[in-house]
Design a protein around this motif. Sequence first.
Motif, PDB file in Angstrom:
ATOM      1  N   LEU A  49      36.508  32.072  46.691  1.00  0.00           N
ATOM      2  CA  LEU A  49      37.016  33.341  46.178  1.00  0.00           C
ATOM      3  C   LEU A  49      35.832  34.175  45.706  1.00  0.00           C
ATOM      4  CD1 LEU A  49      39.351  35.200  45.203  1.00  0.00           C
ATOM      5  CD2 LEU A  49      39.217  33.988  43.029  1.00  0.00           C
ATOM      6  N   VAL A  50      35.771  35.405  46.183  1.00  0.00           N
ATOM      7  CA  VAL A  50      34.711  36.338  45.790  1.00  0.00           C
ATOM      8  C   VAL A  50      35.388  37.560  45.186  1.00  0.00           C
ATOM      9  CG1 VAL A  50      32.875  37.843  46.640  1.00  0.00           C
ATOM     10  CG2 VAL A  50      33.166  35.567  47.617  1.00  0.00           C
ATOM     11  N   SER A  51      34.896  38.022  44.051  1.00  0.00           N
ATOM     12  CA  SER A  51      35.405  39.270  43.482  1.00  0.00           C
ATOM     13  C   SER A  51      34.232  40.194  43.200  1.00  0.00           C
ATOM     14  CB  SER A  51      36.215  39.014  42.213  1.00  0.00           C
ATOM     15  OG  SER A  51      35.397  38.612  41.152  1.00  0.00           O
ATOM     16  N   ILE A  97      30.382  44.786  48.859  1.00  0.00           N
ATOM     17  CA  ILE A  97      31.415  43.947  49.458  1.00  0.00           C
ATOM     18  C   ILE A  97      31.182  43.738  50.958  1.00  0.00           C
ATOM     19  CG2 ILE A  97      33.168  45.714  49.888  1.00  0.00           C
ATOM     20  CD1 ILE A  97      33.819  42.258  48.402  1.00  0.00           C
ATOM     21  N   GLU A  98      30.773  44.769  51.675  1.00  0.00           N
ATOM     22  CA  GLU A  98      30.533  44.620  53.119  1.00  0.00           C
ATOM     23  C   GLU A  98      29.398  43.637  53.384  1.00  0.00           C
ATOM     24  OE1 GLU A  98      29.632  47.248  57.130  1.00  0.00           O
ATOM     25  OE2 GLU A  98      30.005  48.282  55.242  1.00  0.00           O
ATOM     26  N   TRP A 105      32.086  31.271  57.077  1.00  0.00           N
ATOM     27  CA  TRP A 105      33.290  31.562  56.310  1.00  0.00           C
ATOM     28  C   TRP A 105      34.126  32.613  57.034  1.00  0.00           C
ATOM     29  CZ3 TRP A 105      34.602  28.742  52.142  1.00  0.00           C
ATOM     30  CH2 TRP A 105      33.599  28.022  51.502  1.00  0.00           C
ATOM     31  N   GLU A 106      35.448  32.423  57.021  1.00  0.00           N
ATOM     32  CA  GLU A 106      36.390  33.361  57.624  1.00  0.00           C
ATOM     33  C   GLU A 106      37.196  34.026  56.507  1.00  0.00           C
ATOM     34  OE1 GLU A 106      40.355  33.278  60.471  1.00  0.00           O
ATOM     35  OE2 GLU A 106      39.226  31.437  60.152  1.00  0.00           O
ATOM     36  N   LEU A 107      37.245  35.349  56.523  1.00  0.00           N
ATOM     37  CA  LEU A 107      38.038  36.084  55.546  1.00  0.00           C
ATOM     38  C   LEU A 107      39.511  35.930  55.912  1.00  0.00           C
ATOM     39  CD1 LEU A 107      38.183  38.092  53.137  1.00  0.00           C
ATOM     40  CD2 LEU A 107      38.060  39.922  54.836  1.00  0.00           C
ATOM     41  N   VAL A 108      40.307  35.365  54.989  1.00  0.00           N
ATOM     42  CA  VAL A 108      41.727  35.156  55.278  1.00  0.00           C
ATOM     43  C   VAL A 108      42.635  36.086  54.479  1.00  0.00           C
ATOM     44  CG1 VAL A 108      41.482  32.789  56.066  1.00  0.00           C
ATOM     45  CG2 VAL A 108      41.869  33.212  53.656  1.00  0.00           C
ATOM     46  N   SER A 109      42.121  36.641  53.393  1.00  0.00           N
ATOM     47  CA  SER A 109      42.935  37.556  52.593  1.00  0.00           C
ATOM     48  C   SER A 109      42.030  38.371  51.685  1.00  0.00           C
ATOM     49  CB  SER A 109      43.933  36.761  51.741  1.00  0.00           C
ATOM     50  OG  SER A 109      44.747  37.628  50.992  1.00  0.00           O
ATOM     51  N   SER A 110      42.459  39.588  51.407  1.00  0.00           N
ATOM     52  CA  SER A 110      41.752  40.402  50.420  1.00  0.00           C
ATOM     53  C   SER A 110      42.772  41.271  49.712  1.00  0.00           C
ATOM     54  CB  SER A 110      40.671  41.270  51.080  1.00  0.00           C
ATOM     55  OG  SER A 110      41.259  42.201  51.951  1.00  0.00           O
ATOM     56  N   GLU A 162      38.064  48.116  38.304  1.00  0.00           N
ATOM     57  CA  GLU A 162      38.702  47.752  39.566  1.00  0.00           C
ATOM     58  C   GLU A 162      37.905  46.624  40.196  1.00  0.00           C
ATOM     59  OE1 GLU A 162      38.128  51.533  41.417  1.00  0.00           O
ATOM     60  OE2 GLU A 162      40.138  52.189  40.910  1.00  0.00           O
ATOM     61  N   ARG A 163      38.604  45.727  40.891  1.00  0.00           N
ATOM     62  CA  ARG A 163      37.939  44.631  41.587  1.00  0.00           C
ATOM     63  C   ARG A 163      38.609  44.401  42.918  1.00  0.00           C
ATOM     64  NH1 ARG A 163      34.039  42.781  38.621  1.00  0.00           N
ATOM     65  NH2 ARG A 163      33.519  41.008  39.873  1.00  0.00           N
ATOM     66  N   ILE A 164      37.807  44.040  43.890  1.00  0.00           N
ATOM     67  CA  ILE A 164      38.305  43.591  45.185  1.00  0.00           C
ATOM     68  C   ILE A 164      38.123  42.072  45.210  1.00  0.00           C
ATOM     69  CG2 ILE A 164      37.946  43.607  47.678  1.00  0.00           C
ATOM     70  CD1 ILE A 164      36.911  46.467  47.372  1.00  0.00           C
TER      71      ILE A 164
END
Length: 59
Positions: A8-10, A18-19, A30-35, A49-51
């Motif tokens: 998990l990255v925030s 982030i990019e 690593w594969e991004l599965v959700s954001s 705010e956080r992504i």
Amino acid sequence: MKKWEYRLVSEPPSSGMIEAIINNLGKEGWELVSSYFIPEESTPGIKSERIYCIFKRPK
């Protein structure tokens, strides 16, 4: 059965990182599965705010 590890990255969207983070983790397998985006109020009256990005890769 395949086993996975997760990460998990925030990051605040204003950091502009982030990019680069997503690209670097992709190079590491690593594969991004959700954001998702969450507005937060950690201190009363101060909004931030956080992504959040969830990644997985085979163990």
